[in-house]
Write an enzyme that holds these catalytic residues in place. Structure first.
Site, mmCIF file in Angstrom:
data_model
loop_
_atom_site.group_PDB
_atom_site.id
_atom_site.type_symbol
_atom_site.label_atom_id
_atom_site.label_comp_id
_atom_site.label_asym_id
_atom_site.label_seq_id
_atom_site.Cartn_x
_atom_site.Cartn_y
_atom_site.Cartn_z
ATOM 1 C CG ASN A 234 2.774 2.028 10.085
ATOM 2 O OD1 ASN A 234 3.658 0.798 9.637
ATOM 3 N ND2 ASN A 234 1.767 2.205 9.135
ATOM 4 C CG HIS B 247 -3.978 0.185 6.062
ATOM 5 N ND1 HIS B 247 -4.922 0.298 6.779
ATOM 6 C CD2 HIS B 247 -3.862 -0.790 5.017
ATOM 7 C CE1 HIS B 247 -5.299 -1.251 6.110
ATOM 8 N NE2 HIS B 247 -4.175 -1.745 5.372
ATOM 9 C CG ASP B 248 0.660 2.790 3.851
ATOM 10 O OD1 ASP B 248 0.094 3.094 5.053
ATOM 11 O OD2 ASP B 248 1.514 2.412 3.537
ATOM 12 C CG ASN C 42 -3.658 -3.436 11.528
ATOM 13 O OD1 ASN C 42 -3.094 -3.235 12.329
ATOM 14 N ND2 ASN C 42 -3.664 -3.679 9.875
ATOM 15 C CG ASP D 114 -0.826 0.027 2.541
ATOM 16 O OD1 ASP D 114 0.833 -1.071 2.487
ATOM 17 O OD2 ASP D 114 -0.970 0.265 3.267
ATOM 18 C CG ASP D 115 4.488 1.513 2.473
ATOM 19 O OD1 ASP D 115 3.427 0.351 3.013
ATOM 20 O OD2 ASP D 115 5.108 2.699 3.454
#
Ligand code: BDR
Ligand code: CA
Length: 308
Positions: A166, A234-235, A158, A13-14
């Site tokens: 993170n 997410h990111d 999660n 996702d990054d």
């Protein structure tokens, strides 16, 4: 034109967040990419960032490696989610250019020092580099235009029931960052889990030429895509917040990161009853999912037209 410095641990996702930034070049300038050990080891997050810089045609944007591990804790990785390389089923051409000299923490401090009030820090991995930058030069808090993170949650974890990855990967760093004096814009699981690649979204990724060679295997190896649900990117929410904060509803809160709990380490304990305390965070509580995908897919389509 908005300017960001993106601290990341690619990470599927990054990579999709970087693609959103690359496709938003008309509105967003990336002053630098810094890497941190997180989803996979630092050597891999850096290698992935370098491959992505060339694949996404970021040009001369420097990629500077940072911290390999957490300030105090044993290493936690997410290879079970992101695969051994960190990019799931994605295979990118090997990069021709290497990373910049120096350390990410110095790069963050010096880049912000040189342009006070101009650059938004966007952190989408463990907060180790950001915490060390704050410790090394506390004025980064004043110099940063803003700090937007993907991390935490006020409802759930999660990686375990209490903690988002993170935060869990470096809870002491997260605590330093939340206590540093700025108002952290927190894009947590509460909203990022709604940013799902459903089959409708995937259908718009398939025709995107070379870019589809990144987007499609990224999505498919990140989770199961159905008509109703799919992997959450997410990111990309953190970059989307910079581009258009009106996509999110955000509520002021006092956020403390649990560093001592036996079962709750890394939990972002979020108190919306701020009272006369200073809110150290603006916490996203909902996302306009339709407008989010209009923004993200629009950027991907523009990028695809450039990449061919
Ligand atoms: C976060 O953890 C990582 O696995 C992802 O890259 C994202 O930054 C989601 O909890
Ligand atoms: Ca990440």
């Amino acid at each position: 034109m908005k300017k960001i410095l993106l601290d990341c641990d690619p990470g599927i996702d990054d990579a999709l967040a970087l693609a959103l930034a690359a496709g938003s070049a008309d509105a967003l300038e990336v002053a630098g990419i810094t890497t941190v050990g997180g989803n996979v080891d630092l050597s891999l997050t850096t290698a992935n960032a370098l491959a992505l810089r060339e694949f996404l045609e970021f040009g001369d944007v420097p990629v500077t490696p940072g911290s390999a591990g957490a300030l105090l804790r044993h290493t936690v990785r997410a290879t079970h989610v992101h695969g051994a390389t960190g990019l799931g089923a994605v295979v990118l051409p090997a990069p021709e250019r290497g990373p910049s000299e120096g350390h990410a923490v110095d790069f963050i401090v010096e880049t912000l020092r040189a342009a006070p009030g101009e650059i938004t820090l966007v952190a989408v991995g463990p907060l180790t580099n950001i915490a060390l930058a704050v410790r090394r030069e506390p004025r980064v808090v004043e110099w940063a235009r803003d700090l937007v993170i993907m991390g935490g949650s006020y409802t759930r974890g999660n990686h375990n029931p209490a903690a988002e990855f993170n935060m869990l990967a470096d809870p002491e760093a997260a605590a330093i960052v939340f206590e540093a004096g700025w108002t952290v814009k927190m894009m947590g699981l509460d909203v990022t889990l709604t940013a799902m690649v459903t089959s409708d979204v995937l259908d718009r990724m398939w025709p995107l030429g070379r870019l589809a060679e990144l987007l499609v295997p990224a999505a498919q190896s990140y989770g199961v895509v159905t008509a109703e649900s799919g992997p959450a990117i997410h990111d990309a929410c953190a970059v989307a917040y910079v581009l258009d904060p009106s996509l999110f509803t955000c509520v002021p809160a006092v956020v403390n990161v649990e560093t001592a709990g036996l079962y709750t380490r890394g939990m972002t304990v979020t108190d919306f009853k701020v009272g006369d305390r200073r809110a150290n965070a603006l916490v996203a509580t909902s996302l306009d999912v339709k407008r989010f995908w209009d923004l993200v897919l629009g950027a991907y389509e523009r990028l695809a037209a450039r990449l061919g």
